[in-house]
Design an enzyme around this catalytic site. Structure first.
Site, PDB file in Angstrom:
ATOM      1  N   LYS A 174      54.731  49.835  54.804  1.00 30.91           N
ATOM      2  CA  LYS A 174      55.619  49.429  53.719  1.00 30.91           C
ATOM      3  C   LYS A 174      56.918  50.218  53.676  1.00 30.91           C
ATOM      4  CE  LYS A 174      52.139  47.295  50.811  1.00 30.91           C
ATOM      5  NZ  LYS A 174      51.572  47.134  49.466  1.00 30.91           N
ATOM      6  N   GLY A 213      46.344  45.172  47.866  1.00 28.68           N
ATOM      7  CA  GLY A 213      45.321  44.887  46.871  1.00 28.68           C
ATOM      8  C   GLY A 213      45.338  45.809  45.667  1.00 28.68           C
ATOM      9  N   GLY A 214      46.464  46.509  45.448  1.00 32.44           N
ATOM     10  CA  GLY A 214      46.563  47.357  44.263  1.00 32.44           C
ATOM     11  C   GLY A 214      46.019  48.758  44.435  1.00 32.44           C
ATOM     12  N   LYS A 247      61.335  52.169  41.645  1.00 37.44           N
ATOM     13  CA  LYS A 247      61.554  51.853  40.243  1.00 37.44           C
ATOM     14  C   LYS A 247      60.494  50.867  39.771  1.00 37.44           C
ATOM     15  CE  LYS A 247      63.845  51.426  36.294  1.00 37.44           C
ATOM     16  NZ  LYS A 247      63.868  52.527  35.318  1.00 37.44           N
ATOM     17  N   HIS A 293      56.549  37.595  40.129  1.00 34.23           N
ATOM     18  CA  HIS A 293      56.288  37.755  41.559  1.00 34.23           C
ATOM     19  C   HIS A 293      56.734  36.466  42.247  1.00 34.23           C
ATOM     20  CE1 HIS A 293      53.553  39.331  44.928  1.00 34.23           C
ATOM     21  NE2 HIS A 293      54.126  38.240  45.403  1.00 34.23           N
ATOM     22  N   HIS A 304      46.463  42.919  40.621  1.00 30.49           N
ATOM     23  CA  HIS A 304      47.368  42.671  41.742  1.00 30.49           C
ATOM     24  C   HIS A 304      46.861  41.590  42.687  1.00 30.49           C
ATOM     25  CE1 HIS A 304      49.622  46.200  40.474  1.00 30.49           C
ATOM     26  NE2 HIS A 304      48.490  46.869  40.441  1.00 30.49           N
ATOM     27  N   GLU A 361      57.357  43.458  49.903  1.00 30.11           N
ATOM     28  CA  GLU A 361      56.655  43.489  51.174  1.00 30.11           C
ATOM     29  C   GLU A 361      56.837  42.155  51.888  1.00 30.11           C
ATOM     30  OE1 GLU A 361      52.425  43.918  50.792  1.00 30.11           O
ATOM     31  OE2 GLU A 361      52.246  42.324  49.313  1.00 30.11           O
ATOM     32  N   ARG A 395      51.782  36.424  58.170  1.00 28.81           N
ATOM     33  CA  ARG A 395      50.682  35.472  58.392  1.00 28.81           C
ATOM     34  C   ARG A 395      50.843  34.282  57.462  1.00 28.81           C
ATOM     35  NH1 ARG A 395      48.158  36.295  53.641  1.00 28.81           N
ATOM     36  NH2 ARG A 395      47.999  38.416  52.824  1.00 28.81           N
ATOM     37  N   VAL A 454      47.324  32.373  51.474  1.00 26.01           N
ATOM     38  CA  VAL A 454      46.311  31.570  50.788  1.00 26.01           C
ATOM     39  C   VAL A 454      46.976  30.389  50.081  1.00 26.01           C
ATOM     40  CG1 VAL A 454      44.523  31.579  48.997  1.00 26.01           C
ATOM     41  CG2 VAL A 454      44.837  33.588  50.448  1.00 26.01           C
TER      42      VAL A 454
END
Length: 447
Positions: free
Chosen positions: A116, A164-165, A201, A208, A235, A287, A291, A294
């Site tokens: 990341k 995944g948080g 921040k 999202h 998340h 991010e 791929r 879903v």
């Protein structure tokens, strides 16, 4: 075009890819664990290979077994779906070394976007707007305090290799920073084997927003519009829609153009999703997923373009079937992720489905690999299906979704269907007035 594709996944996404292969006249091979011997995609594939016992590490994550299955069956390409090995650069490299095509980007691009910190640096270089924060990993509390003071509280500390948080903590004041930093590093090390963290921040009420992009493998790139994935729990996305009810046409065109150009400049090949937090008219990169997502069906619904077909076409060297000016956006689409979970506690609910009836009618699509009598194993993700609804506008889409949810029947296990029946009748959802914190607040109130 490929002669035979091995599908290295399970469940609804394996079936989704299998259907695309059949439509293109390509032979299919699926790999499966012993727990998935009776799965729908195993029954429908041209060939199947059992690659191990139920635990993922011994089957769906076993690269050696998957490569062996390719060699045994003569598969010349692998589609990884999402999850499992779909963003594993080592897997892509190993396949290339065996002259097997990985239907996805290069290992190098997976590595760049999988880190990341490096992903953020790359995004900034490509002209993608980023969240203010540290330029790299933060190891010292003194440095963390300096950066947090510069960008202003609240700040969020994130695992560099996270997802995944996990490894993600918020500090609202300087007093919170030390414990947040320590906890995030500890969680990151335990979850990912890498305790590197960075600081950004923290936006108070963002949405999202993610942009679906494709690189053609020849230095070109397009976007297929955006999706709004703001309804989340811990998340994890729950409900996705396209287009976003928060954006206007100008914003949509602006961010889409930025992302398409970035993908072209990167020399990217295949499907990708560039994800943003959006607040007060501004986009902030968080991010990139290298791929298929879903939630890709909502994009397919409003564009009429099969994204898996495009993945296969690009990976085979054929480039994209469309140019940017060919991509039109029609109507509105919403996807609900149906999980085998208690709709309130979200405790997994594996077991045997005694009755399974899906809704039908105009604008209704259900992606699922389960059926009446199917036994859901306890070893994997709880997603059992996706309900995708398309309408001429958001109002029609919401009404059609309400009707489809009433028709959907899954007996024998608990599912999240009751949650969606509640949400579709909520005024905030009807008005498109929600952010990434909305669902957790709603669930906490017990409405």
């Amino acid at each position: 075009m490929f002669q035979k594709i091995l599908i290295a996944n399970r469940g609804e996404i394996a079936l989704r890819v299998l259907r695309a292969c059949k439509e293109l006249g390509i032979q299919t091979v699926v790999v499966h664990s012993t727990a998935d011997a009776d799965a729908m995609h195993v029954r429908l594939a041209d060939e199947s290979v059992c690659i191990g016992p139920p635990p993922s590490r011994d089957s769906y994550l076993n690269i050696h077994q998957i490569v062996a299955a390719c060699e045994i069956t003569g598969a010349d390409a692998v589609h990884p779906g999402y999850g499992f090995l779909s963003e594993n650069a080592k897997f892509a490299d190993i396949l290339a070394a065996h002259n097997i095509t990985f239907i996805g980007p290069s290992g190098d691009h997976i590595r760049i976007m999988g880190d990341k910190i490096e992903a953020k640096r790359t995004a900034k270089r490509l002209g993608i707007p980023v969240v203010p924060g540290s330029d790299g990993a933060v190891t010292e509390e003194k440095e963390a305090r300096r950066i947090a003071a510069e960008i202003g509280y609240p700040v969020i500390i994130k695992a560099s290799a996270g997802g995944g948080g996990r490894g993600m903590k918020v500090a609202h004041t300087e007093a919170d920073l030390e414990i947040a930093l320590q906890t995030a590093r500890s969680e990151a090390g335990a979850a990912f084997g890498d305790d590197a963290v960075y600081i950004e921040k923290y936006l108070e009420k963002p949405r999202h927003i993610e942009v679906q992009v494709f690189g053609d493998g020849f230095g070109g790139g397009v976007h297929f519009g955006e999706r709004d994935c703001s309804l989340q729990r811990r998340h994890q996305k729950v409900w996705e829609e396209a287009n976003s009810p928060a954006l206007n046409a100008e914003e949509r065109s602006r961010i889409g153009g930025i992302c398409a150009k970035a993908i072209a400049d990167l020399g990217y090949s295949g499907a990708g999703t560039i994800e943003f937090l959006y607040e007060n008219g501004e986009f902030y990169f968080i991010e990139m997923n290298t791929r298929l997502q879903v939630e890709h069906p909502v994009t397919e619904a409003i564009t009429g373009i099969d994204l898996v077909h495009e993945q296969i076409r690009v990976a085979s060297g054929g480039g994209l079937s469309v140019k940017q000016e060919d991509i039109k956006f029609n109507g509105h689409a919403i996807e609900c992720r149906i999980n085998a979970e208690d709709p309130r506690t979200f405790t997994p609910s594996p077991g045997t489905i005694t009755h399974f009836h899906t809704p039908g009618g105009l604008g209704i699509r259900v992606d699922s690999g389960v059926y009446s009598g199917y036994k859901i194993p306890p070893y994997y993700d709880s997603l059992i299906g996706k309900l995708i609804v398309h309408g001429r506008n958001r109002v029609e889409c919401m009404m059609r979704l309400r009707r489809a949810l009433d028709e959907f029947v899954v007996d024998g296990i608990k599912t999240t269907l009751p949650l969606f029946r509640d949400l579709v009748g909520n005024a905030d959802i009807a008005n498109g007035d929600y952010d990434i914190h909305w669902l957790e607040k709603y669930l906490a109130r017990g409405e």
